[in-house]
Design an enzyme around this catalytic site. Structure first.
Site, PDB file in Angstrom:
ATOM      1  N   SER A 142      18.385 -16.802 -32.026  1.00  0.00           N
ATOM      2  CA  SER A 142      17.841 -15.399 -32.392  1.00  0.00           C
ATOM      3  C   SER A 142      18.355 -14.424 -31.508  1.00  0.00           C
ATOM      4  CB  SER A 142      16.223 -15.184 -32.716  1.00  0.00           C
ATOM      5  OG  SER A 142      15.769 -14.393 -32.580  1.00  0.00           O
TER       6      SER A 142
ATOM      7  N   TYR B 149       7.813 -16.041 -28.864  1.00  0.00           N
ATOM      8  CA  TYR B 149       8.749 -17.180 -29.263  1.00  0.00           C
ATOM      9  C   TYR B 149       9.996 -17.178 -29.044  1.00  0.00           C
ATOM     10  CZ  TYR B 149      11.982 -16.437 -32.911  1.00  0.00           C
ATOM     11  OH  TYR B 149      12.939 -17.086 -34.379  1.00  0.00           O
TER      12      TYR B 149
ATOM     13  N   LYS C 153      12.864 -19.428 -27.464  1.00  0.00           N
ATOM     14  CA  LYS C 153      15.012 -19.389 -27.852  1.00  0.00           C
ATOM     15  C   LYS C 153      15.067 -19.800 -26.422  1.00  0.00           C
ATOM     16  CE  LYS C 153      14.114 -19.833 -32.142  1.00  0.00           C
ATOM     17  NZ  LYS C 153      14.145 -21.117 -32.721  1.00  0.00           N
TER      18      LYS C 153
HETATM   19  P1  NAD Z   1      11.192 -20.916 -41.787  1.00  0.00           P
HETATM   20  O1  NAD Z   1       9.322 -21.434 -41.213  1.00  0.00           O
HETATM   21  O2  NAD Z   1      11.363 -20.885 -43.199  1.00  0.00           O
HETATM   22  O3  NAD Z   1      11.106 -22.630 -41.323  1.00  0.00           O
HETATM   23  C1  NAD Z   1      11.298 -23.532 -40.245  1.00  0.00           C
HETATM   24  C2  NAD Z   1      11.416 -24.918 -40.652  1.00  0.00           C
HETATM   25  O4  NAD Z   1      10.759 -25.876 -40.369  1.00  0.00           O
HETATM   26  C3  NAD Z   1       9.595 -24.707 -41.802  1.00  0.00           C
HETATM   27  O5  NAD Z   1       9.834 -25.095 -43.033  1.00  0.00           O
HETATM   28  C4  NAD Z   1       8.737 -25.608 -41.155  1.00  0.00           C
HETATM   29  O6  NAD Z   1       7.680 -25.734 -41.937  1.00  0.00           O
HETATM   30  C5  NAD Z   1       9.839 -26.395 -40.195  1.00  0.00           C
HETATM   31  N1  NAD Z   1       8.583 -27.151 -39.128  1.00  0.00           N
HETATM   32  C6  NAD Z   1       8.370 -25.780 -37.978  1.00  0.00           C
HETATM   33  N2  NAD Z   1       7.989 -26.639 -37.009  1.00  0.00           N
HETATM   34  C7  NAD Z   1       7.995 -28.067 -37.419  1.00  0.00           C
HETATM   35  C8  NAD Z   1       8.114 -29.243 -36.919  1.00  0.00           C
HETATM   36  N3  NAD Z   1       7.104 -29.434 -35.823  1.00  0.00           N
HETATM   37  N4  NAD Z   1       8.481 -30.464 -37.155  1.00  0.00           N
HETATM   38  C9  NAD Z   1       9.427 -30.342 -38.628  1.00  0.00           C
HETATM   39  N5  NAD Z   1       8.913 -29.572 -39.153  1.00  0.00           N
HETATM   40  C10 NAD Z   1       8.963 -28.076 -38.370  1.00  0.00           C
HETATM   41  O7  NAD Z   1      11.777 -19.799 -40.494  1.00  0.00           O
HETATM   42  P2  NAD Z   1      12.860 -19.499 -41.261  1.00  0.00           P
HETATM   43  O8  NAD Z   1      12.906 -18.607 -41.323  1.00  0.00           O
HETATM   44  O9  NAD Z   1      14.376 -20.637 -41.752  1.00  0.00           O
HETATM   45  O10 NAD Z   1      13.931 -19.771 -39.707  1.00  0.00           O
HETATM   46  C11 NAD Z   1      14.615 -21.063 -39.413  1.00  0.00           C
HETATM   47  C12 NAD Z   1      14.838 -21.137 -37.580  1.00  0.00           C
HETATM   48  O11 NAD Z   1      15.209 -19.941 -37.456  1.00  0.00           O
HETATM   49  C13 NAD Z   1      13.808 -20.770 -36.562  1.00  0.00           C
HETATM   50  O12 NAD Z   1      14.015 -21.602 -35.675  1.00  0.00           O
HETATM   51  C14 NAD Z   1      13.559 -19.380 -36.242  1.00  0.00           C
HETATM   52  O13 NAD Z   1      13.443 -19.201 -34.889  1.00  0.00           O
HETATM   53  C15 NAD Z   1      15.124 -18.860 -36.498  1.00  0.00           C
HETATM   54  N6  NAD Z   1      15.250 -17.540 -36.784  1.00  0.00           N
HETATM   55  C16 NAD Z   1      14.788 -17.070 -37.701  1.00  0.00           C
HETATM   56  C17 NAD Z   1      14.984 -15.841 -37.928  1.00  0.00           C
HETATM   57  C18 NAD Z   1      14.481 -15.413 -38.971  1.00  0.00           C
HETATM   58  O14 NAD Z   1      14.735 -13.802 -39.464  1.00  0.00           O
HETATM   59  N7  NAD Z   1      13.725 -15.695 -40.459  1.00  0.00           N
HETATM   60  C19 NAD Z   1      16.195 -14.798 -37.064  1.00  0.00           C
HETATM   61  C20 NAD Z   1      16.172 -15.965 -35.943  1.00  0.00           C
HETATM   62  C21 NAD Z   1      16.320 -17.091 -35.675  1.00  0.00           C
HETATM   63  N1  UFG Z   2       9.414  -3.165 -39.642  1.00  0.00           N
HETATM   64  C1  UFG Z   2       7.453  -2.225 -40.266  1.00  0.00           C
HETATM   65  N2  UFG Z   2       7.362  -2.353 -40.867  1.00  0.00           N
HETATM   66  C2  UFG Z   2       7.080  -3.894 -41.355  1.00  0.00           C
HETATM   67  C3  UFG Z   2       7.992  -5.053 -40.436  1.00  0.00           C
HETATM   68  C4  UFG Z   2       9.238  -4.674 -40.209  1.00  0.00           C
HETATM   69  O1  UFG Z   2       8.325  -0.637 -40.743  1.00  0.00           O
HETATM   70  O2  UFG Z   2       6.221  -4.233 -41.932  1.00  0.00           O
HETATM   71  C5  UFG Z   2      10.317  -2.627 -39.315  1.00  0.00           C
HETATM   72  C6  UFG Z   2      10.440  -2.981 -37.506  1.00  0.00           C
HETATM   73  O3  UFG Z   2       9.484  -2.127 -36.994  1.00  0.00           O
HETATM   74  C7  UFG Z   2      12.178  -3.272 -37.332  1.00  0.00           C
HETATM   75  C8  UFG Z   2      12.714  -3.582 -39.120  1.00  0.00           C
HETATM   76  O4  UFG Z   2      11.815  -3.243 -39.445  1.00  0.00           O
HETATM   77  O5  UFG Z   2      12.585  -2.038 -36.858  1.00  0.00           O
HETATM   78  C9  UFG Z   2      13.288  -5.216 -39.274  1.00  0.00           C
HETATM   79  O6  UFG Z   2      11.222  -5.690 -38.440  1.00  0.00           O
HETATM   80  P1  UFG Z   2      11.657  -7.255 -38.920  1.00  0.00           P
HETATM   81  O7  UFG Z   2      10.014  -8.217 -38.465  1.00  0.00           O
HETATM   82  O8  UFG Z   2      11.892  -7.819 -39.840  1.00  0.00           O
HETATM   83  O9  UFG Z   2      12.517  -8.484 -37.659  1.00  0.00           O
HETATM   84  P2  UFG Z   2      12.760  -7.617 -36.173  1.00  0.00           P
HETATM   85  O10 UFG Z   2      14.462  -7.506 -35.681  1.00  0.00           O
HETATM   86  O11 UFG Z   2      11.640  -7.140 -35.609  1.00  0.00           O
HETATM   87  O12 UFG Z   2      12.652  -9.375 -35.903  1.00  0.00           O
HETATM   88  C10 UFG Z   2      13.253 -10.338 -36.488  1.00  0.00           C
HETATM   89  C11 UFG Z   2      12.180 -11.677 -35.945  1.00  0.00           C
HETATM   90  C12 UFG Z   2      12.487 -11.757 -34.669  1.00  0.00           C
HETATM   91  C13 UFG Z   2      14.118 -12.497 -34.153  1.00  0.00           C
HETATM   92  C14 UFG Z   2      14.831 -11.439 -35.121  1.00  0.00           C
HETATM   93  C15 UFG Z   2      16.275 -11.026 -34.438  1.00  0.00           C
HETATM   94  O13 UFG Z   2      11.591 -11.235 -36.765  1.00  0.00           O
HETATM   95  O14 UFG Z   2      11.705 -13.109 -34.168  1.00  0.00           O
HETATM   96  O15 UFG Z   2      14.672 -10.864 -36.272  1.00  0.00           O
HETATM   97  O16 UFG Z   2      16.744 -12.625 -35.604  1.00  0.00           O
HETATM   98  F1  UFG Z   2      14.286 -12.743 -33.185  1.00  0.00           F
END
Ligand code: NAD
Ligand code: UFG
Length: 352
Positions: free
Chosen positions: A131, A155, A159
């Protein structure tokens, strides 16, 4: 006839996982998903199958926790995987501060278990979901892969630790190949409106929250901070369409076949920064819905501006994001308006 490459996808029922599995199937891969459905629904799996048409038969699903080592071993004993894409993990920053041990247990123990079983069965190719959070509050922009790394919460630390773990495992055994993908802010949904993001509980992230306001599940969006040194005072992020992100994974898999690759890290972003207010206004335009705003204080731990350098991914993965924020908002709204309660309505009908 050669058999299609078979990819194990952990967390493949989740938001990014489900979109990626679909793109893999459409690109001719066979996929096995393991997911404990902690933050997802099996309905997503059946919809991916439906969207993949004939290729849907190349998708199998196991409800399984990746920390269940005997179950994972049994799976590896019965199936030869060419590579693993590892999405499974918990991802809510605030929750990780409240329940750090749950995050370390799930994300770190889960990954160690997975890597141990992979090593035991001779499958040493992994794509990992890292991330942009590992850049913390970046001192310069755009963020390049060489930037110093930091983490502001448990979290983020999971990562960072998993990235370091992968680098150590590679250093100990160069047969391993790792692609660590640092996602920026994934948003949007598949253009069909059949799959999309459906977080359990109140959303933490901007777009799912906006989506809940638009369908009447929340009264207003809180804007966290209006005093940043940005164009309109609100935080700036690099939003990337989830289908572009999913395609980045097929590019990463191709890279794993490169004999020269060891443990490499790539940003997946668009290289463009968009403020909260710009995102709200693009969503309002796409949906025709007014999003009421409440301007509040900054959210602790948030960075001011984060966006990616995309040069390395473009050069080495041959991948570049195609979609802009208009398409992201259009597809987000298409998904939200067709599924205001995500997968819940269909899951209830099925008694799941
Ligand atoms: P998500 O929660 O929709 O998907 C994660 C999936 O993993 C879920 O379906 C959950 O049920 C499953 N899971 C969690 N723990 C598990 C376990 N122990 N065994 C089996 N399954 C398990 O999240 P996402 O947004 O699709 O994110 C996927 C990956 O990408 C995550 O590792 C997350 O940290 C990473 N990531 C997400 C974002 C974002 O903003 N969505 C940004 C950066 C990184
Ligand atoms: N924000 C608001 N109101 C909300 C939610 C978010 O104003 O209810 C703002 C935040 O302050 C930020 C922007 O919208 O300025 C984006 O916020 P997000 O929570 O959507 O995303 P972040 O960049 O803070 O973080 C997300 C994930 C992290 C990940 C990161 C980069 O939560 O886990 O993106 O991938 F690491």
């Amino acid at each position: 006839m050669t058999r299609p490459m078979c990819i194990l996808v952990t967390g493949g029922a989740g938001y990014i996982g489900s979109h990626t599995v679909l793109q893999l199937l459409l690109n001719g891969y066979s996929t096995v998903v393991v997911d404990n459905l902690d933050n997802s629904s099996e309905v997503a799996i059946s919809r991916v199958r439906e969207l993949a048409g004939d290729r849907g038969r190349n998708l199998s699903f196991h409800k399984m926790d990746i920390r269940d080592k005997p179950a994972l071993e049994q799976l590896f004993a019965s199936t030869k995987f060419d590579a693993v894409i590892h999405f499974a993990g918990l991802k809510a920053v605030g929750e990780s501060v409240q329940k750090p041990l749950m995050y370390y247990n799930n994300n770190i123990v889960g990954t160690i278990t997975l890597l141990e079983v992979m090593a035991a069965y001779g499958c040493k190719k992994l794509v990992f979901s890292s991330s942009a959070t590992v850049y913390g509050w970046p001192k310069e922009l755009p963020c390049t892969e060489e930037f110093p790394l930091s983490a502001a919460n448990p979290y983020g630390r999971t990562k960072l630790m998993i990235e370091e773990m992968c680098r150590d495992v590679y250093a100990s055994d160069p047969e391993w190949k790792f692609v660590l993908l640092r996602y920026f802010n994934p948003v949007g949904a598949h253009p069909s409106g059949r799959i999309g993001e459906d977080p359990h509980g109140i959303p933490n992230n901007l777009m799912p929250f906006i989506q809940h306001v638009a369908v009447g599940r929340q009264p207003a969006l809180k804007v966290f901070g209006t005093d940043y040194s940005t164009k309109d005072g609100t935080g700036v992020r690099d939003y990337i369409h989830v289908v572009d992100l999913a395609d980045g994974h097929t590019a990463a898999l191709a890279k794993l076949s490169d004999p020269k690759i060891g443990c490499e890290v790539y940003n997946l972003g668009t290289g463009k920064g968009t403020s909260v207010l710009e995102m709200v206004s693009a969503f309002e335009k796409a949906s025709g819905k007014k999003i009421p705003l409440i301007k509040t204080a900054r959210r602790p731990g948030d960075a001011e501006i984060v966006y990616a350098s995309t040069t390395k991914a473009e050069r080495e993965l041959n991948w570049k994001a195609k979609y802009g924020i208009e398409e992201m908002c259009r597809d987000q709204w298409n998904w939200a308006s067709r599924n205001p309660y995500g997968y819940q309505t269909e899951a209830k009908k099925l008694g799941a």
